[in-house]
Structure formats: structure tokens, C-alpha cells
Write a protein that holds these residues in place. Structure first.
Motif, mmCIF file in Angstrom:
data_model
loop_
_atom_site.group_PDB
_atom_site.id
_atom_site.type_symbol
_atom_site.label_atom_id
_atom_site.label_comp_id
_atom_site.label_asym_id
_atom_site.label_seq_id
_atom_site.Cartn_x
_atom_site.Cartn_y
_atom_site.Cartn_z
ATOM 1 N N LEU A 58 0.848 -1.188 0.000
ATOM 2 C CA LEU A 58 0.000 0.000 0.000
ATOM 3 C C LEU A 58 0.881 1.235 0.000
ATOM 4 O O LEU A 58 1.784 1.366 0.837
ATOM 5 C CB LEU A 58 -0.904 0.000 1.244
ATOM 6 C CG LEU A 58 -1.971 1.087 1.303
ATOM 7 C CD1 LEU A 58 -3.064 0.820 0.260
ATOM 8 C CD2 LEU A 58 -2.590 1.147 2.693
ATOM 9 N N TYR A 59 0.613 2.145 -0.930
ATOM 10 C CA TYR A 59 1.389 3.378 -1.005
ATOM 11 C C TYR A 59 1.004 4.297 0.161
ATOM 12 O O TYR A 59 -0.161 4.350 0.557
ATOM 13 C CB TYR A 59 1.152 4.073 -2.353
ATOM 14 C CG TYR A 59 2.164 5.159 -2.614
ATOM 15 C CD1 TYR A 59 3.464 4.841 -3.003
ATOM 16 C CD2 TYR A 59 1.842 6.493 -2.444
ATOM 17 C CE1 TYR A 59 4.406 5.830 -3.220
ATOM 18 C CE2 TYR A 59 2.775 7.482 -2.662
ATOM 19 C CZ TYR A 59 4.053 7.145 -3.047
ATOM 20 O OH TYR A 59 4.990 8.133 -3.249
ATOM 21 N N ILE A 60 1.955 5.012 0.680
ATOM 22 C CA ILE A 60 1.768 5.839 1.878
ATOM 23 C C ILE A 60 0.605 6.821 1.734
ATOM 24 O O ILE A 60 -0.133 7.055 2.701
ATOM 25 C CB ILE A 60 3.089 6.566 2.263
ATOM 26 C CG1 ILE A 60 2.956 7.293 3.595
ATOM 27 C CG2 ILE A 60 3.541 7.520 1.173
ATOM 28 C CD1 ILE A 60 2.903 6.399 4.789
ATOM 29 N N ASP A 61 0.399 7.396 0.574
ATOM 30 C CA ASP A 61 -0.713 8.342 0.381
ATOM 31 C C ASP A 61 -2.067 7.663 0.609
ATOM 32 O O ASP A 61 -2.984 8.262 1.175
ATOM 33 C CB ASP A 61 -0.680 8.955 -1.021
ATOM 34 C CG ASP A 61 0.508 9.887 -1.237
ATOM 35 O OD1 ASP A 61 1.231 10.197 -0.262
ATOM 36 O OD2 ASP A 61 0.723 10.302 -2.395
ATOM 37 N N ASP A 62 -2.186 6.407 0.169
ATOM 38 C CA ASP A 62 -3.424 5.662 0.406
ATOM 39 C C ASP A 62 -3.620 5.394 1.897
ATOM 40 O O ASP A 62 -4.747 5.439 2.397
ATOM 41 C CB ASP A 62 -3.432 4.344 -0.374
ATOM 42 C CG ASP A 62 -3.801 4.528 -1.838
ATOM 43 O OD1 ASP A 62 -4.536 5.482 -2.157
ATOM 44 O OD2 ASP A 62 -3.370 3.696 -2.667
ATOM 45 N N LEU A 63 -2.530 5.114 2.602
ATOM 46 C CA LEU A 63 -2.632 4.900 4.049
ATOM 47 C C LEU A 63 -3.098 6.169 4.765
ATOM 48 O O LEU A 63 -3.986 6.111 5.621
ATOM 49 C CB LEU A 63 -1.284 4.456 4.624
ATOM 50 C CG LEU A 63 -1.232 4.316 6.144
ATOM 51 C CD1 LEU A 63 -2.185 3.233 6.633
ATOM 52 C CD2 LEU A 63 0.188 4.053 6.602
ATOM 53 N N PHE A 67 -6.482 6.613 7.061
ATOM 54 C CA PHE A 67 -6.528 7.133 8.432
ATOM 55 C C PHE A 67 -7.511 8.297 8.548
ATOM 56 O O PHE A 67 -8.248 8.397 9.525
ATOM 57 C CB PHE A 67 -5.143 7.571 8.904
ATOM 58 C CG PHE A 67 -4.227 6.441 9.279
ATOM 59 C CD1 PHE A 67 -4.692 5.153 9.512
ATOM 60 C CD2 PHE A 67 -2.869 6.666 9.410
ATOM 61 C CE1 PHE A 67 -3.839 4.125 9.868
ATOM 62 C CE2 PHE A 67 -2.003 5.642 9.777
ATOM 63 C CZ PHE A 67 -2.483 4.374 9.999
ATOM 64 N N PHE A 68 -7.526 9.159 7.553
ATOM 65 C CA PHE A 68 -8.470 10.280 7.560
ATOM 66 C C PHE A 68 -9.911 9.758 7.535
ATOM 67 O O PHE A 68 -10.764 10.227 8.286
ATOM 68 C CB PHE A 68 -8.215 11.205 6.370
ATOM 69 C CG PHE A 68 -9.195 12.331 6.279
ATOM 70 C CD1 PHE A 68 -9.101 13.433 7.126
ATOM 71 C CD2 PHE A 68 -10.241 12.294 5.362
ATOM 72 C CE1 PHE A 68 -10.022 14.474 7.061
ATOM 73 C CE2 PHE A 68 -11.162 13.323 5.295
ATOM 74 C CZ PHE A 68 -11.052 14.412 6.145
ATOM 75 N N VAL A 69 -10.180 8.782 6.692
ATOM 76 C CA VAL A 69 -11.522 8.190 6.607
ATOM 77 C C VAL A 69 -11.901 7.556 7.942
ATOM 78 O O VAL A 69 -13.018 7.741 8.431
ATOM 79 C CB VAL A 69 -11.605 7.165 5.448
ATOM 80 C CG1 VAL A 69 -12.854 6.314 5.552
ATOM 81 C CG2 VAL A 69 -11.559 7.893 4.108
#
Length: 159
Positions: A58-63, A67-69
Motif C-alpha cells: 500500500l502506497y503511503i498516500d493511500d494509508l 486514516f483520515f476516513v
């Protein structure tokens, strides 16, 4: 214990089980290992295991988006979520992406610790079920393969 404290003291708590997180300023892992090995010797790449291990990346931006969601859409006092990708990629495929991005064609040497493992305790296959977080409206933007390619470019561009 986290569940108890969350309920006892009203502290919102979310536990996440993560896939392999890559990209950005990540400083360790298979991609960094392959890049460093090939910079040291572009003629040989030693791969731990048999190259057939399949894992989710998983790319860091997706992580960060996940977390925001979780912070904004989960209204429970306590919950547990898997955060990962919906697919996986083999170690051989990762090696091929790294070699392609570095424009090298080394001899591959496998160092198998038995049963296709790279080291004792290595997990050969890993794919988390992300159904629960998807119900909150999140899913990764990049596939494991696209995440790996982007992470390789991150590593090569920072050096």
C-alpha cells in the motif's frame, strides 16, 4: 486493553492492521534493499526466498487517506480495521520493476530459507480483507504493482 480503556474512559480508539506500507520517505523494506543491492553491484541481485512470495503493498498516500476516513467516518468508541490493498505482487515482480526503473539486468540469485521463505518466520502469502474499511467509502487508489513502481521512483529520485 485498548478496547477496555476506550470504553471505560470514552477515548475513541481505532486499531489498524496494515499491509506493507511503501513510498515517500520509507527507509526500509524490499524496495530499498533491492535498490541498494543494485547500486552496490548492478550485475547481481540476491533475493531472499524463492521470489514467489506474494504480499500486498500500500502506497503511503493511500494509508494517510485511510486514516483520515477512519477518523472522520467511524463513530464507534473502539474498532479494528485491516488497511491494505485488494491485490498482491510477487517478490520477483518487485525485482523486475526495480530492475526496469534502474535500467539494469543482473543475474538473480535466490537465497531460500526453506519452503520458499526469505528468512525463518517470513510470511509467504499475505492479503488482508479490507471489506470493513471499504464500507466506510475508502479503497486504495493504487494497486500493489502501481504502488511499488511509484515507491521505486521515490527511492531513486531522493538519491
Amino acid at each position: 486493553i485498548v478496547d477496555y480503556y476506550a470504553r471505560q474512559y470514552g477515548i475513541k480508539s481505532i486499531i489498524t492492521r496494515l499491509a506493507n506500507i511503501i513510498g515517500g520517505r520509507v527507509t526500509h523494506g524490499v524496495i530499498i534493499d533491492f535498490v541498494n543491492k543494485l547500486k552496490s553491484n548492478p550485475n547481481v541481485l540476491k533475493i531472499l526466498g524463492n521470489g514467489k512470495q506474494r504480499k500486498s503493498y500500500l502506497y503511503i498516500d493511500d494509508l494517510i487517506e485511510a486514516f483520515f476516513v477512519l477518523e472522520t467516518r467511524d463513530n464507534n468508541t473502539f474498532n479494528v480495521y485491516n488497511v491494505g490493498n485488494e491485490d498482491w505482487i510477487t517478490v520477483d515482480e518487485i525485482a523486475n520493476i526495480v530492475m526496469s526503473e534502474m535500467n539494469v539486468n543482473p543475474k538473480i540469485i535466490y537465497e531460500d530459507a526453506g519452503e520458499g521463505r526469505g528468512w525463518p518466520g517470513d510470511v509467504r502469502f499475505m492479503l488482508l480483507d479490507i471489506t470493513k474499511i471499504k464500507k466506510l467509502g475508502w479503497k486504495p487508489k493504487l494497486t500493489s504493482k502501481d504502488a511499488v513502481r511509484k515507491a521505486v521512483k521515490d527511492v531513486l529520485n531522493k538519491n
